[in-house]
Design an enzyme around this catalytic site. Structure first.
Site, PDB file in Angstrom:
ATOM      1  N   ASN A 209       0.847  -1.200   0.000  1.00  0.00           N
ATOM      2  CA  ASN A 209       0.000   0.000   0.000  1.00  0.00           C
ATOM      3  C   ASN A 209       0.876   1.242   0.000  1.00  0.00           C
ATOM      4  OD1 ASN A 209       0.382   0.959   2.874  1.00  0.00           O
ATOM      5  ND2 ASN A 209      -0.302  -1.144   3.245  1.00  0.00           N
ATOM      6  N   LYS A 341     -11.303  -3.495  18.567  1.00  0.00           N
ATOM      7  CA  LYS A 341      -9.871  -3.700  18.851  1.00  0.00           C
ATOM      8  C   LYS A 341      -9.534  -3.334  20.291  1.00  0.00           C
ATOM      9  CE  LYS A 341      -8.757  -3.134  14.005  1.00  0.00           C
ATOM     10  NZ  LYS A 341      -7.636  -3.476  13.140  1.00  0.00           N
TER      11      LYS A 341
HETATM   12  O1  PMT Z   1       2.504   6.324   6.461  1.00  0.00           O
HETATM   13  P1  PMT Z   1       1.939   7.648   5.991  1.00  0.00           P
HETATM   14  O2  PMT Z   1       2.164   7.863   4.511  1.00  0.00           O
HETATM   15  O3  PMT Z   1       2.451   8.787   6.812  1.00  0.00           O
HETATM   16  O4  PMT Z   1       0.352   7.604   6.171  1.00  0.00           O
HETATM   17  C1  PMT Z   1      -0.211   7.565   7.444  1.00  0.00           C
HETATM   18  C2  PMT Z   1      -1.354   6.542   7.524  1.00  0.00           C
HETATM   19  C3  PMT Z   1      -2.475   6.971   6.627  1.00  0.00           C
HETATM   20  C4  PMT Z   1      -0.861   5.156   7.132  1.00  0.00           C
HETATM   21  C5  PMT Z   1      -1.811   6.540   9.046  1.00  0.00           C
HETATM   22  O5  PMT Z   1      -2.247   7.813   9.402  1.00  0.00           O
HETATM   23  C6  PMT Z   1      -2.916   5.525   9.278  1.00  0.00           C
HETATM   24  O6  PMT Z   1      -4.092   5.778   9.094  1.00  0.00           O
HETATM   25  N1  PMT Z   1      -2.534   4.289   9.715  1.00  0.00           N
HETATM   26  C7  PMT Z   1      -3.441   3.143   9.844  1.00  0.00           C
HETATM   27  C8  PMT Z   1      -3.700   2.512   8.506  1.00  0.00           C
HETATM   28  C9  PMT Z   1      -4.620   1.319   8.601  1.00  0.00           C
HETATM   29  O7  PMT Z   1      -4.196   0.229   8.317  1.00  0.00           O
HETATM   30  O8  PMT Z   1      -5.834   1.580   9.072  1.00  0.00           O
HETATM   31  P2  PMT Z   1      -7.000   0.457   9.272  1.00  0.00           P
HETATM   32  O9  PMT Z   1      -8.218   1.252   9.495  1.00  0.00           O
HETATM   33  O10 PMT Z   1      -6.975  -0.516   8.150  1.00  0.00           O
HETATM   34  O11 PMT Z   1      -6.560  -0.291  10.589  1.00  0.00           O
HETATM   35  C10 PMT Z   1      -6.996   0.111  11.886  1.00  0.00           C
HETATM   36  C11 PMT Z   1      -5.903  -0.053  12.879  1.00  0.00           C
HETATM   37  O12 PMT Z   1      -5.551  -1.429  13.022  1.00  0.00           O
HETATM   38  C12 PMT Z   1      -4.597   0.657  12.545  1.00  0.00           C
HETATM   39  O13 PMT Z   1      -4.062   1.157  13.750  1.00  0.00           O
HETATM   40  C13 PMT Z   1      -3.703  -0.455  11.994  1.00  0.00           C
HETATM   41  O14 PMT Z   1      -2.326  -0.195  12.261  1.00  0.00           O
HETATM   42  C14 PMT Z   1      -4.201  -1.645  12.784  1.00  0.00           C
HETATM   43  N2  PMT Z   1      -4.075  -2.944  12.108  1.00  0.00           N
HETATM   44  C15 PMT Z   1      -4.769  -3.211  10.970  1.00  0.00           C
HETATM   45  C16 PMT Z   1      -4.708  -4.463  10.416  1.00  0.00           C
HETATM   46  C17 PMT Z   1      -3.906  -5.441  11.011  1.00  0.00           C
HETATM   47  N3  PMT Z   1      -3.800  -6.654  10.495  1.00  0.00           N
HETATM   48  N4  PMT Z   1      -3.209  -5.157  12.122  1.00  0.00           N
HETATM   49  C18 PMT Z   1      -3.282  -3.919  12.672  1.00  0.00           C
HETATM   50  O15 PMT Z   1      -2.629  -3.644  13.689  1.00  0.00           O
END
Ligand code: PMT
Length: 404
Positions: A209, A341
């Site tokens: 990504n 979570k």
């Molecule tokens: O890296 P940059 O270019 O600076 O961009 C920043 C960002 C957009 C990546 C950051 O601000 C952000 O939003 N990070 C989380 C991205 C994400 O995967 O979001 P999600 O909504 O899919 O996941 C929710 C949360 O669960 C997140 O904290 C993620 O880290 C966590 N997660 C998700 C899936 C997984 N298998 N394990 C996780 O820990």
């Protein structure tokens, strides 16, 4: 204010060196001890004798003095201090610091240190404005070196402009402020995830990504600046390791999960990584050949790292913070994520096409806690990190905040 602190003051050879005498007096008045290293050029401006009289400590001048080395080697000298202050910092010493040159005791101690370094530049206007000095100070800042000034003013050489050293009183308050800030999270241990994960399809291709790691790295850097032992588990990015942070490099979600588990126990966990929710069920040992129909890739679910950290009974960090990257109905979806979570706080960001949040310099956050959602204005990712980390430190100081 500085009781018990140990400052290693490095005096390099500039006309402003005489002001370091006043700085020593001010620092000692606040209860800190000051040890000094003088560069060879500095001894032309101030004498080791006057420094020794003011500090009541031995003054160190020469890298190859066997007496100095047997009493206190250059490594110990730099490690024994809580803070190194280079004052005045000439263009020459800044250049040597930026390029890792260690040809005297001062620069050797600076290269060998594992402590924060503050520099107080003082030089001629043109030297300060030269492309080399600009590039050197940029490098030093990126590595976490603190620069105070210089300011505009009359120079000893008769010119006017930026290059004049800030006054000793200003340096003293910056030193006090530094210790106040680095005490905020001292004794705490933090785990931060950052960047994307790559999930291999075959030896050549992967699913990934657009995360650059800018947001997660900025958070790790700020947490470390406030004194916490910080472990950053990061997927592949083009970023340098933030100063003072222990970095664990991983590629896949499974590796990130294992590295996070190994980093526990921690007081704080911030999951800013964009972790792949799924991975190909099987990695083709050979490059998939382009023949016939496009291949169907069967996917399986990856471990949920944030979900694990929030829900684990063993070693749950006392503050678990997640991000939510959404492309519509941001608040509703984020609310569901915080519950599922079991995290304490969630930073929801809208990552719809055109926002440029993935990879860009800025972010617009909805900060969600048990107390509800709070919109933050559009900020740089560094500002988001500062605001979040200040909130984290308030949480641990039990200063009432409106975030629950
Ligand atoms: O890296 P940059 O270019 O600076 O961009 C920043 C960002 C957009 C990546 C950051 O601000 C952000 O939003 N990070 C989380 C991205 C994400 O995967 O979001 P999600 O909504 O899919 O996941 C929710 C949360 O669960 C997140 O904290 C993620 O880290 C966590 N997660 C998700 C899936 C997984 N298998 N394990 C996780 O820990």
């Amino acid at each position: 204010m500085l009781k018990g602190k140990k400052i290693l003051l490095i005096i390099s050879g500039g006309i402003a060196a005489y002001k370091s005498l006043e700085l020593i007096r001010l620092i000692r008045q606040e209860g800190a001890t000051v040890r000094c290293i003088l560069t060879k050029a500095a001894t032309q401006f101030v004498t080791p004798l006057s420094i020794a009289a003011l500090t009541r400590e031995k003054v160190y001048c020469d890298l190859f003095s066997l007496t100095d080395e047997s009493e206190m080697g250059h490594i110990q000298l730099s490690r024994d201090a809580d803070l190194l202050v280079v004052c005045p910092a000439t263009a020459n010493i800044l250049a040597r610091m930026a390029h890792g040159i260690c040809d005297d005791l001062a620069t050797t101690a600076l290269l060998a240190t594992d402590k924060p370094v503050m520099t107080v530049p003082a030089m001629n206007v043109k030297m300060w404005q030269s492309p080399s000095t600009s590039a050197n100070t940029k490098l030093l800042r990126a590595r976490g070196v603190i620069l105070l000034g210089p300011i505009d003013g009359d120079m000893a050489c008769g010119e006017f402009g930026p290059g004049r050293m800030v006054e000793p009183e200003f340096i003293l308050s910056a030193i006090c402020e530094h210790f106040k800030e680095t005490a905020l999270l001292s004794g705490k241990r933090a785990l931060v995830t950052s960047g994307p994960t790559f999930e291999a399809i075959d030896p050549v291709r992967y699913l990934g990504n657009r995360s650059s790691g800018k947001q997660g790295h900025a958070i790790a850097s700020e947490i470390s600046r406030l004194g916490a032992e910080t472990i950053l588990v990061t997927g592949p990015t083009a970023l340098e390791a933030p100063y003072g942070v222990s970095v664990v490099h991983v590629e896949t979600a499974c590796e990130m999960y294992q590295a996070c588990k190994a980093a526990l126990p921690a007081d704080i966990a911030v999951c800013a990584a964009a972790v792949a929710d799924w991975r190909p069920e099987k990695i083709n040992a050979k490059k998939i050949k382009k023949s016939g129909d496009p291949p169907a890739i069967s996917m399986i679910e990856n471990p949920d790292i944030l979900g694990f950290l929030g829900n684990t009974k063993l070693d749950r960090p006392s503050l678990v913070i997640g991000f939510a990257a959404e492309t519509g109905e941001v608040l509703d979806k984020a609310q569901k994520k915080i519950n599922k979570k079991n995290c304490d706080w969630l930073l929801a960001n809208d990552v719809s096409l055109g926002t440029n949040v993935f990879g860009g310099e800025t972010n617009t956050i909805h900060f969600i806690s048990k107390a509800g959602a709070e919109p933050w204005p559009k900020m740089t990712k560094k500002e988001v990190a500062k605001r979040l980390v200040l909130r984290i430190s308030n949480h641990f100081r039990e200063v009432p905040t409106n975030n629950g």
